[in-house]
Design a protein around this motif. Structure first.
Motif, PDB file in Angstrom:
ATOM      1  N   ILE A  97       3.191  -4.684   4.948  1.00  0.00           N
ATOM      2  CA  ILE A  97       2.245  -3.600   4.686  1.00  0.00           C
ATOM      3  C   ILE A  97       2.934  -2.240   4.637  1.00  0.00           C
ATOM      4  CG2 ILE A  97       0.336  -2.294   5.745  1.00  0.00           C
ATOM      5  CD1 ILE A  97      -0.809  -5.104   6.552  1.00  0.00           C
ATOM      6  N   ILE A  98       3.856  -1.963   5.568  1.00  0.00           N
ATOM      7  CA  ILE A  98       4.477  -0.628   5.535  1.00  0.00           C
ATOM      8  C   ILE A  98       5.355  -0.462   4.296  1.00  0.00           C
ATOM      9  CG2 ILE A  98       4.326  -0.071   7.993  1.00  0.00           C
ATOM     10  CD1 ILE A  98       7.186  -0.969   8.354  1.00  0.00           C
ATOM     11  N   HIS A  99       6.026  -1.533   3.870  1.00  0.00           N
ATOM     12  CA  HIS A  99       6.798  -1.458   2.624  1.00  0.00           C
ATOM     13  C   HIS A  99       5.864  -1.320   1.430  1.00  0.00           C
ATOM     14  CE1 HIS A  99      10.912  -2.144   3.998  1.00  0.00           C
ATOM     15  NE2 HIS A  99      10.441  -3.050   4.845  1.00  0.00           N
ATOM     16  N   ASP A 100       4.783  -2.080   1.442  1.00  0.00           N
ATOM     17  CA  ASP A 100       3.829  -2.074   0.345  1.00  0.00           C
ATOM     18  C   ASP A 100       3.241  -0.690   0.139  1.00  0.00           C
ATOM     19  OD1 ASP A 100       2.300  -3.715  -1.611  1.00  0.00           O
ATOM     20  OD2 ASP A 100       0.577  -3.159  -0.381  1.00  0.00           O
ATOM     21  N   GLU A 101       2.876  -0.052   1.206  1.00  0.00           N
ATOM     22  CA  GLU A 101       2.274   1.277   1.095  1.00  0.00           C
ATOM     23  C   GLU A 101       3.286   2.321   0.637  1.00  0.00           C
ATOM     24  OE1 GLU A 101      -0.889   2.173   1.198  1.00  0.00           O
ATOM     25  OE2 GLU A 101      -1.328   0.050   1.393  1.00  0.00           O
ATOM     26  N   LEU A 102       4.496   2.266   1.150  1.00  0.00           N
ATOM     27  CA  LEU A 102       5.516   3.231   0.747  1.00  0.00           C
ATOM     28  C   LEU A 102       5.817   3.115  -0.745  1.00  0.00           C
ATOM     29  CD1 LEU A 102       7.509   5.447   1.513  1.00  0.00           C
ATOM     30  CD2 LEU A 102       9.148   3.684   2.179  1.00  0.00           C
ATOM     31  N   ASN A 103       5.760   1.899  -1.279  1.00  0.00           N
ATOM     32  CA  ASN A 103       6.109   1.696  -2.682  1.00  0.00           C
ATOM     33  C   ASN A 103       4.973   2.046  -3.650  1.00  0.00           C
ATOM     34  OD1 ASN A 103       8.950   0.476  -3.151  1.00  0.00           O
ATOM     35  ND2 ASN A 103       8.209  -0.496  -1.278  1.00  0.00           N
ATOM     36  N   ARG A 104       3.842   2.509  -3.132  1.00  0.00           N
ATOM     37  CA  ARG A 104       2.804   3.049  -4.008  1.00  0.00           C
ATOM     38  C   ARG A 104       3.261   4.328  -4.695  1.00  0.00           C
ATOM     39  NH1 ARG A 104      -1.178   5.151  -1.742  1.00  0.00           N
ATOM     40  NH2 ARG A 104      -2.590   5.056  -3.520  1.00  0.00           N
ATOM     41  N   VAL A 105       4.367   4.890  -4.250  1.00  0.00           N
ATOM     42  CA  VAL A 105       4.899   6.094  -4.871  1.00  0.00           C
ATOM     43  C   VAL A 105       5.278   5.845  -6.329  1.00  0.00           C
ATOM     44  CG1 VAL A 105       7.285   5.661  -4.169  1.00  0.00           C
ATOM     45  CG2 VAL A 105       6.539   8.003  -4.515  1.00  0.00           C
ATOM     46  N   GLY A 106       5.600   4.590  -6.682  1.00  0.00           N
ATOM     47  CA  GLY A 106       6.028   4.268  -8.037  1.00  0.00           C
ATOM     48  C   GLY A 106       7.520   4.485  -8.185  1.00  0.00           C
ATOM     49  N   GLY A 107       8.258   3.412  -8.549  1.00  0.00           N
ATOM     50  CA  GLY A 107       9.710   3.498  -8.588  1.00  0.00           C
ATOM     51  C   GLY A 107      10.287   3.285  -7.202  1.00  0.00           C
ATOM     52  N   ILE A 108      11.567   2.966  -7.146  1.00  0.00           N
ATOM     53  CA  ILE A 108      12.175   2.645  -5.854  1.00  0.00           C
ATOM     54  C   ILE A 108      13.191   3.668  -5.383  1.00  0.00           C
ATOM     55  CG2 ILE A 108      11.795   0.172  -6.162  1.00  0.00           C
ATOM     56  CD1 ILE A 108      14.774  -0.083  -6.894  1.00  0.00           C
ATOM     57  N   GLY A 109      13.342   4.772  -6.121  1.00  0.00           N
ATOM     58  CA  GLY A 109      14.309   5.785  -5.727  1.00  0.00           C
ATOM     59  C   GLY A 109      14.002   6.390  -4.374  1.00  0.00           C
TER      60      GLY A 109
END
Length: 443
Positions: A113-125
């Motif tokens: 969940i914490i990874h999932d939410e952080l990656n809502r930013v779009g892109g992995i930079g």
């Protein structure tokens, strides 16, 4: 009980179809508890306040401000990001956990969940620049470093004082670890290793205070060293096709003296340190992929529902719905596979998980990159020009388009992962068959 009140505790997040996993869209889940849902809400609020509004600016500036790392530490994000599917006893109670999840309750779904939410930013930079070093390095330090070194590095990292990066890949070796040339020679007094060599494509290397570095210490042995940023260490920013804020670096080691106390694991057996975190690293990459795919679906469907062509909304064209259906089909299947693997990892011993799941995790890592490539391609087709424009309505999808190969190549390329998955499946079958025959013989 009415239909709406029955669904209300389960429905949160975006109401755009497929933008959220099924357990956020009104469907029950055998995996999720109240602590998971609370964590999701708190983490989403933190990301929407501290990350999403600034991501485009950070990508353009090719840099993350130092204070965002310190904010992540204070919010209780760094330690659980490093922990993975369970909080180690020596970290429990010493460092905050976002959402106030109890250490003993923490599991693989909290990690997801914490990874999932952080990656809502779009892109992995942004995610890789912010927490890549913590996620990829701290588990190996916990498993292999001396108690004194573990305590010092944990204190420095989880307080937000210092940052780490994984320094393995080299200009002439690539993913062929056996061919690495960075050399560490023990000094005559036996107190230091003198390190010379180069590392390339090092994620968050521009931000790192310590480099978790695989070195060659003999003709047939490799040793893992924690190299502080000191005299003889220099870094240069590498301009990549995407992930501009990840701080990707070219690292030079020129007669760098590293105390022998900074050896991680056994001298000559450094590769074991890398292998110990492979499953965690590859699963982490698949987390990035599945949320990236959902971002593409969310933004493509939102756009198609408002954009008019030939007298009607894009969403009313069957060909567009056909594309969206295939995007959703692959994303939902990937989500289910990931959740199944998380449950299995939580339920098996470390030994059994390595035997039974290492191949599957390699396969899902490869599969997740394939899914994201397919989904982002069709999202760009639906968005048209705005999907190729930096900034604005299509900015998240555009970033993912630039970053997609940064998911399918690092951490084990698609071809290597798929081959490994079959080899591991054959090995597991052989072991299981041998154990079965042994049990029958005893009977």
């Amino acid at each position: 009980m009415s239909r709406s009140s029955n669904f209300s505790p389960w429905y949160h997040g975006s109401t755009v179809p497929y933008a959220e996993p099924a357990w956020s869209r009104g469907c029950p889940s055998p995996y999720l508890k109240d602590s998971h849902r609370k964590l999701r809400d708190v983490m989403r609020a933190w990301v929407e306040e501290n990350v999403i509004p600034y991501a485009s600016k950070w990508e353009e500036e090719e840099n993350l401000p130092k204070d965002i790392y310190q904010k992540a530490a204070k919010a209780g994000i760094l330690m659980p990001m490093a922990a993975g599917k369970s909080i180690p006893r020596e970290w429990a109670g010493k460092y905050p956990i976002i959402g106030n999840v109890k250490p003993e309750e923490w599991d693989g779904f909290h990690d997801f969940i914490i990874h999932d939410e952080l990656n809502r930013v779009g892109g992995i930079g942004v995610p890789n620049g912010l927490i890549g070093g913590v996620t990829l390095v701290m588990p190996a330090i916990l498993k292999n470093a001396s108690k004194k070194l573990r305590e010092r590095i944990s204190r420095e990292v989880f307080s937000g004082q210092k940052r780490l990066c994984l320094a393995i890949t080299e200009p002439d070796a690539g993913s062929d670890v056996a061919a690495l040339a960075t050399e560490a020679v023990l000094t005559s007094d036996g107190k230091h290793y003198k390190v010379n060599g180069q590392k390339k494509w090092i994620t968050s290397g521009m931000y790192a205070d310590n480099f978790f570095t695989l070195t060659k210490t003999s003709t047939d042995g490799m040793t893992m060293l924690l190299i502080p940023k000191s005299q003889g260490v220099s870094v240069r920013h590498m301009k990549m096709s995407g992930s501009s804020s990840a701080g990707t670096a070219f690292v030079d080691f020129d007669d760098v003296l590293v105390p022998v106390e900074n050896v991680i694991g056994e001298v000559g057996n450094g590769f074991k340190c890398i292998v110990s975190n492979f499953n965690h690293e590859r699963l982490f990459i698949s987390f990035q992929s599945v949320r990236g795919a959902r971002v593409c679906l969310e933004d493509a469907i939102s756009y198609a529902s408002s954009r008019e062509t030939f007298g009607k909304k894009l969403i009313d064209h069957p060909v567009i719905r056909f594309k969206l259906a295939h995007m959703a089909r692959e994303t939902e299947a990937l989500q289910s596979w990931i959740e199944t693997l998380i449950f299995q990892l939580d339920s098996l011993s470390a030994v059994d998980a390595e035997l039974l799941l290492a191949g599957q995790i390699a396969q899902v890592k490869a599969h997740s990159g394939i899914v994201l490539q397919n989904v982002v391609r069709d999202a760009i087709q639906i968005l048209g020009g705005i999907g190729l424009t930096r900034g604005g309505r299509g900015e998240r999808v555009e970033r993912i388009w630039r970053d997609v190969k940064a998911i399918s190549v690092p951490g084990g390329s698609e071809e290597i992962m798929l081959d490994l998955s079959v080899r591991r499946a054959l090995k597991a079958a052989s072991v299981l068959k041998s154990n079965s025959q042994g049990s029958k013989a005893k009977l």
